[in-house]
Each structure stands twice: as structure tokens, then as C-alpha cells.
Enzyme design. Structure first.
Site, PDB file in Angstrom:
ATOM      1  N   ASP A 132       0.818  -1.220   0.000  1.00 16.55           N
ATOM      2  CA  ASP A 132       0.000   0.000   0.000  1.00 16.55           C
ATOM      3  C   ASP A 132       0.851   1.269   0.000  1.00 16.55           C
ATOM      4  OD1 ASP A 132       1.008   0.049   2.562  1.00 16.55           O
ATOM      5  OD2 ASP A 132      -0.947   0.064   3.578  1.00 16.55           O
ATOM      6  N   HIS A 134       3.359   1.915   2.130  1.00 15.38           N
ATOM      7  CA  HIS A 134       3.880   2.384   3.428  1.00 15.38           C
ATOM      8  C   HIS A 134       5.395   2.279   3.498  1.00 15.38           C
ATOM      9  CE1 HIS A 134       3.171  -1.882   5.262  1.00 15.38           C
ATOM     10  NE2 HIS A 134       4.452  -1.748   5.068  1.00 15.38           N
TER      11      HIS A 134
HETATM   12  C1  F6R Z   1       9.419  -3.461   8.421  1.00 16.60           C
HETATM   13  C2  F6R Z   1       8.753  -2.309   7.810  1.00 16.60           C
HETATM   14  C3  F6R Z   1       7.804  -2.458   6.687  1.00 16.60           C
HETATM   15  C4  F6R Z   1       8.246  -3.480   5.636  1.00 16.60           C
HETATM   16  C5  F6R Z   1       7.202  -3.574   4.534  1.00 16.60           C
HETATM   17  C6  F6R Z   1       7.573  -4.589   3.490  1.00 16.60           C
HETATM   18  O1  F6R Z   1      10.332  -3.064   9.418  1.00 16.60           O
HETATM   19  O2  F6R Z   1       8.966  -1.222   8.262  1.00 16.60           O
HETATM   20  O3  F6R Z   1       7.641  -1.210   6.073  1.00 16.60           O
HETATM   21  O4  F6R Z   1       9.471  -3.082   5.110  1.00 16.60           O
HETATM   22  O5  F6R Z   1       5.976  -3.914   5.100  1.00 16.60           O
HETATM   23  O6  F6R Z   1       7.586  -5.848   4.082  1.00 16.60           O
HETATM   24  P1  F6R Z   1       8.151  -7.109   3.285  1.00 16.60           P
HETATM   25  O7  F6R Z   1       9.577  -6.800   3.029  1.00 16.60           O
HETATM   26  O8  F6R Z   1       7.987  -8.263   4.240  1.00 16.60           O
HETATM   27  O9  F6R Z   1       7.343  -7.218   2.053  1.00 16.60           O
END
Ligand code: F6R
Length: 256
Positions: A132, A134
Site C-alpha cells: 500500500d 507504506h
Molecule cells: C518493516 C517495515 C515495513 C516493511 C514492509 C515490506 O520493518 O517497516 O515497512 O518493510 O511492510 O515488508 P516485506 O519486506 O515483508 O514485504
């Protein structure tokens, strides 16, 4: 921004490790993300530690975020995750993260923000991106100047992260996260994304308007950002061919 497109997740790991290694050798302050995106880079750094003696003993690290309410010894608490995937494997001892079990979360957020500042700030911040958009756990609608605070996860993020918890119900609703302003204060930000599920978010972050709707787009305002994506995550970038050409023909030094 420098956008680097590589063939596979493993290749993102080698490239990100190349960038991080320089900061490790300089005894820098590392900003660490959890989740699956940086894991190939952490595996590569562990390999270099074991095979070439890359020494982390002069480094300190700060985590981006933490779930609220998970006991500190819960296997999905981010301080446990980072110990497992990196810190304990490379002898990185000084790792701090926000305490999601604090009785006064607002005070904890302020104290964490101050501890990053008092340490002289972060030299290199690794970040993933949510499907999304973030960054950290700054969900859509986050203030672009925000500082560490409590946020509520979107349903989409909770569904994305259910794979780590076994069920959606087990995923906490709240987190303590560095704000977008906190992340933006790092001197160098490296965003890593892999897989087609991130392609839309990556395109919005890199080529869309700067908007709280895609929090990662705030990186467009940062003076030193490296975006490392595999082919699948690059699938929606309109300027992909240009980024490839620019990277192949990169002069010794160029701006971002
Ligand atoms: C984790 C964090 C999140 C992840 C994001 C992507 O510390 O801050 O922003 O980086 O949700 O997660 P993955 O890499 O598991 O797809």
C-alpha cells in the site's frame, strides 16, 4: 533517486550489501528494516562477515518499527527478528528499537526519537515498501513530516503480514514506527523491493506524485536515495529503460 533494476531478489541482496558494506567499514549507524525484502541483503552481509571478516563491532543500529503489545521475546517482535536474521549472526550488539510494550507509548516514541538524534542520526537507512506504499509503518495518510509515534495498521498490511503470524487475527493492529520525517533525516536511504506484488507501490513511490496517499513517495524529496528492485518489482516503472541505461553508463560520480 538512483533506481537500480536487477534480475532477482538474490541480486538485490548483493547490491544492497555492497552499499551497506561501506558504512559498516566506516563504523556507521545503520537503520534496519525487518520483513522479507532486506533478507537477501542480510544473508549476503552474514556471508561477508563469515568469509571476509566484515566487522560490525564498530556499528550501532536502530530499528524502524515494532509491533505494539507483542512481548519482547515473541518470535515476531522485530527486535527478535533482527537478532535472528542479522545481528546475532554478525556480532552486531548495539541494536535499539522502539519498545512496543512500554506503558506510556507516547513517551517511548519521544524517547526513541531522541535516542536516534543523540546518536548523531542514521547514516544508512534500509527500507522496504508496503504493497500500500507504506514506509516503516507509515500507512497512507501519514504526515510527510511525522516523527516516531503509534500508528494503526491497515487491513491490507495486516493481511500481508499474516504469513509471519499464521493467522490474520494474530497480527497486532498497532505499531510504534519512525515517522516519515525521522526516516527522511537519515543521510542515505536504500529502498529494496522484490516481486510483482510491489510493482504498483514502487511505481507510485518513484514516479507518482509526492503524496501522503503513497507515503514512500516522500523519498522523492530526499537528496540521497537508492532504489534497488528486481525485475518483477520494476514491472510498472514507466522509465525502466532509462534507469537501466543510466545505471550502466553511470559516471564515477553523479547526483541523484
Ligand atoms: C518493516 C517495515 C515495513 C516493511 C514492509 C515490506 O520493518 O517497516 O515497512 O518493510 O511492510 O515488508 P516485506 O519486506 O515483508 O514485504
Amino acid at each position: 533517486m538512483e533506481v537500480v533494476i536487477v534480475p532477482t531478489p538474490e541480486a538485490t541482496g548483493r547490491l544492497v550489501a555492497d552499499v551497506v558494506e561501506g558504512y559498516v567499514r566506516a563504523g556507521g549507524t545503520l537503520g534496519l528494516a525487518t520483513g522479507s525484502s532486506p533478507e537477501p541483503a542480510y544473508d549476503e552481509l552474514v556471508r561477508r562477515h563469515r568469509e571476509t571478516g566484515l566487522d560490525f563491532s564498530g556499528c550501532r543500529a536502530f530499528l524502524l518499527d515494532e509491533y505494539v503489545g507483542l512481548p519482547g521475546d515473541h518470535p515476531q517482535a522485530y527486535r527478535q527478528v533482527i537478532r535472528r536474521v542479522l545481528a546475532d549472526r554478525v556480532g552486531l550488539v548495539d541494536v535499539r528499537g522502539p519498545d512496543g510494550t512500554a506503558a506510556d507509548l507516547a513517551a517511548e516514541a519521544t524517547a526513541y526519537e531522541e535516542s536516534v538524534r543523540a546518536a548523531g542520526g542514521v547514516d544508512i537507512q534500509l527500507v522496504g515498501i508496503g504493497s500500500d506504499g507504506h514506509l516503516g509503518f507509515n500507512e497512507p495518510g501519514s504526515s510527510l513530516g511525522s516523527r516516531t509515534r503509534v500508528k494503526t495498521l491497515t487491513e491490507r498490511t495486516r493481511r500481508d503480514n499474516a504469513r509471519f503470524f499464521g493467522s490474520l487475527e494474530a497480527v497486532p493492529h498497532h505499531v510504534l514506527t519512525q515517522g516519515l520525517g525521522t526516516i527522511g533525516a537519515a543521510r542515505h536511504v536504500v529502498l529494496v523491493a522484490t516481486g510483482a506484488g510491489k510493482a504498483e507501490a514502487v511505481a507510485d513511490a518513484v514516479e507518482g506524485p509526492v503524496s501522503a496517499f503513497c507515503p514512500a513517495s516522500v523519498l522523492q524529496l530526499h537528496p540521497h536515495v537508492t532504489v534497488v528492485v528486481d525485475e518483477a518489482a520494476a514491472g510498472r516503472l514507466r522509465l525502466a529503460d532509462y534507469y537501466r541505461f543510466a545505471h550502466e553508463h553511470k559516471p564515477d560520480w553523479q547526483g541523484y
